[in-house]
Design an enzyme around this catalytic site. Sequence first.
Site, short mmCIF file in Angstrom:
data_model
loop_
_atom_site.label_atom_id
_atom_site.label_comp_id
_atom_site.label_asym_id
_atom_site.label_seq_id
_atom_site.Cartn_x
_atom_site.Cartn_y
_atom_site.Cartn_z
N ASP A 45 0.84 -1.20 0.00
CA ASP A 45 0.00 0.00 0.00
C ASP A 45 0.87 1.25 0.00
O ASP A 45 0.61 2.22 -0.74
CB ASP A 45 -0.92 -0.02 1.22
CG ASP A 45 -1.76 1.23 1.33
OD1 ASP A 45 -2.62 1.46 0.46
OD2 ASP A 45 -1.56 2.00 2.30
N GLU B 122 -1.74 -5.53 -3.75
CA GLU B 122 -0.82 -4.80 -2.89
C GLU B 122 0.32 -5.70 -2.42
O GLU B 122 1.48 -5.27 -2.36
CB GLU B 122 -1.57 -4.24 -1.68
CG GLU B 122 -2.51 -3.10 -2.03
CD GLU B 122 -3.24 -2.57 -0.82
OE1 GLU B 122 -3.74 -1.42 -0.89
OE2 GLU B 122 -3.34 -3.28 0.21
#
Length: 264
Positions: free
Chosen positions: A60, A132
Amino acid sequence: MSTRPRKTIKIQPESNFGHTFRRPDLLTRALTHRSLSYETNPEALQDPEGDNEQLEFVGDAVLGLVVAESLYRRFPGSREGELTRLRASLVSRKHLADVAARIDLGRSLRLGKGEEQSGGRRKPALLANAMEAVIAALYLDGGLAAAQQFIEQHVIEPTLPDLNLALSGGSTFSGAIGDHKSALQEFLQAAGAGQPQYVLTDQTGPDHQKSFRVEVRIESGISLAESVGTTKKLAQQEAARLALTRLRTEASLLPQPAAAEAAG
């Protein structure tokens, strides 16, 4: 009592991620959902290295950095608020899930039996999380350059027509990014060329692994582009993206006076 052998999940070739892993265990971990980790080892919930959740955290942060730098570089004349909204769309769970579906990441997920049976390979949340985690694996194994190459190719570049449309005021930030069908419809309507038409031209494969070929046309019957996807929706979205890219360089495809209006 006999037990059925567990289905073997074939992880996508490393070449699909544009990087050869020195530590392939990182990629395996990135694709491992905690449902499998817990099913294999009931103590796994106490072992954060047994699944991809830690990697999601790292991915992220890497994704946000790369997207911010790319937008800053690509759109030097944009205000902070505009760039912030574009970034939010590009790193959104919806967009990441769409990207994961486009590259068929779900096929490589390592899921527990319950998650498998409940359709986990198609769940947007699982797909976004795995995206991610894969980005983190690329970063940890190959540095920022490896992660950046993947993000630019799969997360950012396919959306560039939408980004430009949003910044030009031709569409809203919330709906345009990643929604190529809406962007194409708005483009054609603004040019007076009517509605795009999506035609299913072929479908192949067994029920659990179908492939759909879709062609997008304008009302005059001109074919703009075609694409293949694992669902009709994905095939339509990719066909719309290709059509937008083509229309911006070949205005003559639009009927007159629509071409002149689009060029203006």
